[in-house]
Structures are given as C-alpha cells and as structure tokens.
Design a protein around this motif. Structure first.
Motif, short mmCIF file in Angstrom:
data_model
loop_
_atom_site.label_atom_id
_atom_site.label_comp_id
_atom_site.label_asym_id
_atom_site.label_seq_id
_atom_site.Cartn_x
_atom_site.Cartn_y
_atom_site.Cartn_z
N LYS A 275 -0.22 2.03 3.10
CA LYS A 275 -0.92 1.09 2.23
C LYS A 275 0.04 0.47 1.21
O LYS A 275 -0.02 -0.74 0.93
N LEU A 276 0.95 1.28 0.66
CA LEU A 276 1.93 0.77 -0.30
C LEU A 276 2.85 -0.27 0.34
O LEU A 276 3.13 -1.32 -0.24
N PHE A 277 3.31 0.03 1.55
CA PHE A 277 4.19 -0.92 2.24
C PHE A 277 3.42 -2.19 2.60
O PHE A 277 3.97 -3.28 2.56
N SER A 278 2.17 -2.04 2.97
CA SER A 278 1.37 -3.20 3.38
C SER A 278 1.12 -4.15 2.23
O SER A 278 0.99 -5.36 2.41
N SER A 279 1.05 -3.59 1.01
CA SER A 279 0.71 -4.42 -0.15
C SER A 279 1.94 -5.05 -0.82
O SER A 279 1.80 -5.87 -1.72
N ASN A 280 3.13 -4.67 -0.39
CA ASN A 280 4.34 -5.25 -0.97
C ASN A 280 4.89 -6.38 -0.10
O ASN A 280 4.28 -6.76 0.90
N PHE A 281 6.06 -6.88 -0.47
CA PHE A 281 6.59 -8.07 0.19
C PHE A 281 7.45 -7.71 1.41
O PHE A 281 8.60 -8.11 1.52
N PHE A 282 6.84 -6.97 2.33
CA PHE A 282 7.52 -6.62 3.57
C PHE A 282 6.81 -7.32 4.73
O PHE A 282 5.62 -7.65 4.64
N ARG A 283 7.54 -7.51 5.81
CA ARG A 283 6.90 -8.10 6.99
C ARG A 283 7.24 -7.26 8.21
O ARG A 283 8.39 -7.16 8.62
N PHE A 284 6.21 -6.65 8.78
CA PHE A 284 6.36 -5.87 10.01
C PHE A 284 5.31 -6.35 11.00
O PHE A 284 4.14 -6.52 10.65
N ASP A 285 5.72 -6.55 12.25
CA ASP A 285 4.73 -6.87 13.27
C ASP A 285 3.82 -5.69 13.53
O ASP A 285 2.63 -5.85 13.83
N SER A 286 4.39 -4.49 13.41
CA SER A 286 3.62 -3.27 13.64
C SER A 286 4.05 -2.22 12.62
O SER A 286 5.24 -1.92 12.50
N LEU A 287 3.10 -1.65 11.89
CA LEU A 287 3.37 -0.63 10.88
C LEU A 287 2.59 0.62 11.25
O LEU A 287 1.36 0.61 11.28
N ASN A 288 3.31 1.71 11.57
CA ASN A 288 2.68 2.90 12.12
C ASN A 288 3.06 4.14 11.33
O ASN A 288 4.03 4.15 10.57
N ILE A 289 2.32 5.24 11.55
CA ILE A 289 2.55 6.50 10.84
C ILE A 289 3.23 7.51 11.75
O ILE A 289 2.78 7.76 12.87
N LEU A 290 4.32 8.07 11.26
CA LEU A 290 5.04 9.12 11.96
C LEU A 290 5.81 9.91 10.90
O LEU A 290 5.95 9.47 9.76
N SER A 291 6.31 11.08 11.25
CA SER A 291 6.96 11.95 10.26
C SER A 291 8.26 11.35 9.74
O SER A 291 8.88 10.51 10.39
N LEU A 292 8.68 11.81 8.56
CA LEU A 292 9.99 11.43 8.04
C LEU A 292 11.07 11.82 9.04
O LEU A 292 11.01 12.90 9.64
#
Length: 284
Positions: free
Chosen positions: A66-83
């Motif tokens: 959510k933090l990345f989605s609300s900032n000035f980044f652009r990703f075609d696909s944003l997914n969840i995986l471990s560090l």
C-alpha cells in the motif's frame, strides 16, 4: 542502449538492488522490450528514493504494498513475496544450545556525512550503547554478547571499549572483527537474540520469527513501523526486562507488533521464500 544491443537474446533483466538502479538503464530496457524485475531490498526503500520503475516488483507485505502504491513509483505488477535475504536466515540450522546475543551498535559517521545528519549517531549516543551492553553483560552473566560493527579496525569507540573490557577482565563480551566469517547470516544461527541499533537485518530476522529487540535513540528519524511496537525499547530497564522474557521464551508481542508482523513482514512457507527462484520461474 549501445551496451544492451550487444546482447540480442536478452529478454529480461533482474535488478537485485532496487534503490540503486539507474533510471537510464530501465528506460533502455523499455525501448528494447526487455522485461525488468526487482524486489524490495530494504523495508524502508520507499523512504530512500522518490522513484522506481520496474515491470514487476516484489514487496514484503500488504501494508508495504500500500505504501509503494501510494507513492511516486510505477510498476506494471506489484506483488507480495518475502524479503530477498530472509532465506539466508530461514534455512539455517539453528543451534538452540548457544547462549549468544548479537549486538549492533550505532554506526560512526565521518565528518562530511555528519554535516547532512546533524546529531544522528552522535558520540554520546554511541557511548551510551556500549554502556548498555556492559550493563547487560552483568544482568545476563551466562550469555555471550557479540558486538558486530562495520569497520571495527577504524572504530575508536569499539577499540576503547575493548581496552576497557580487558582492563576489567570481562569474559562475556566479544568484539567481532568485520570479516566474512563473522557475517550476520552466519552468526544468527548460533544466537538466541538480535539486539541493538536498527538495520535491515532486523526486518529480515523479524520476518522469519527470529527474536529481535531494538534500542536506537535515532530511530525516530526514520519512517519505520517497528518504532511503535514493544520490541522497541526506550531505556535500560525496558531492555533488561524484555530481553529476559525473550530468553525465557515468555515474551509476547503486543497488538501493534502482531499487526505489523502480519501486515509488513508475514512469514512465508520455507519453499516460497526465494525471490530469485520465483522471478526465474516467471521469466521461463
């Protein structure tokens, strides 16, 4: 473009240090239809850089997403995986008999860097940390406190503290040299607990359920969720009390810590923690 054109068969590019990736090479990949992949190297990457542009990007949890989605980044696909480096900890065979505690002191900044940071990591705060470790060694005489700092050979505080320990014949504090054999990823398998000044290693340990305890007088300078939890300590009394509970396996997360664990650093199954393998499978 000239460099990438030498490799006609490149279909994808994986960038293993997201925030240091030069935007020009990303643009070149776009022009040449090379798919770009990257992942969250540090939990607070969104704080360090105002931009990132990748076709596919992986973050550690839903709140981070959510933090990345609300900032000035652009990703075609944003997914969840471990560090990415958590697997180095998760797959270590833990030696539960070892009574060792890893201690990470505040870093020493050179004078040019200090101009930008002001009072952060001041001499008084660094000295205070070593005093805390010394007092803990008295409170927990059956445990060994490993002090792991970068560039120990140039660290005046570490050298002075080492001389002080020798003078008092303190046996349960060990200052480790900054060498590969003392990598944190090797040390953690023989340690009961990670304590001290915040680094991304705390996030990685927290994400795979290692015991961590933070004492960082400059932590308020960084936008990080862990500073609002009961694994963050304000003084020696809190450190001593919570460390004792952790070593006895009697420490319980408060509601805030549990929420952050689930929302920012959920623990993944053992066979799904390798972000590199996952990206390779996506490319193939």
């Amino acid at each position: 473009l000239r460099f990438l054109n030498k490799f006609q068969n490149i279909k994808a590019a994986v960038f293993s240090y997201d925030i240091n990736t030069d935007i020009s090479i990303i643009i070149a990949c776009k022009i040449l239809n090379i798919r770009t992949f990257s992942f969250q190297e540090r939990s607070n990457a969104y704080f360090f850089t105002p931009y990132m542009y990748f076709d596919e990007y992986y973050v550690s949890g839903p709140k981070i997403k959510k933090l990345f989605s609300s900032n000035f980044f652009r990703f075609d696909s944003l997914n969840i995986l471990s560090l990415s480096r958590s697997k180095l900890i998760h797959n270590k065979n833990k030696n539960s008999d070892k009574k060792n505690i890893i201690c990470l002191p505040p870093p020493i900044l050179d004078e040019n860097t200090r101009i930008n940071y002001g009072d952060i990591f001041s001499r008084d705060k660094i000295k205070n940390f070593y005093e805390i470790v010394f007092k803990l060694s008295k409170s927990f005489p059956n445990h060994i406190f490993w002090i792991k700092n970068k560039f120990t050979h140039n660290n005046l505080f570490t050298n002075e503290f080492g001389d002080y320990l020798k003078k008092l014949n303190v046996k349960n504090i060990s200052i480790l040299e900054d060498k590969k054999k003392n990598s944190l990823y090797k040390l953690i398998k023989n340690a009961q607990l990670l304590f001290g000044n915040y680094s991304s290693f705390f996030d990685e340990c927290f994400s795979v359920n290692e015991k961590i305890l933070l004492y960082d007088k400059d932590f308020s300078a960084f936008d990080h969720p862990l500073k609002s939890t009961n694994i963050f300590c304000n003084d020696f009394f809190e450190i001593e009390q919570r460390m004792n509970l952790m070593l006895l396996d009697k420490f319980n997360y408060d509601i805030k810590t549990s929420e952050i664990k689930n929302d920012y650093f959920p623990t993944f199954k053992k066979n799904s923690t390798d972000v590199y393998s996952h990206i390779i499978s996506r490319i193939n």
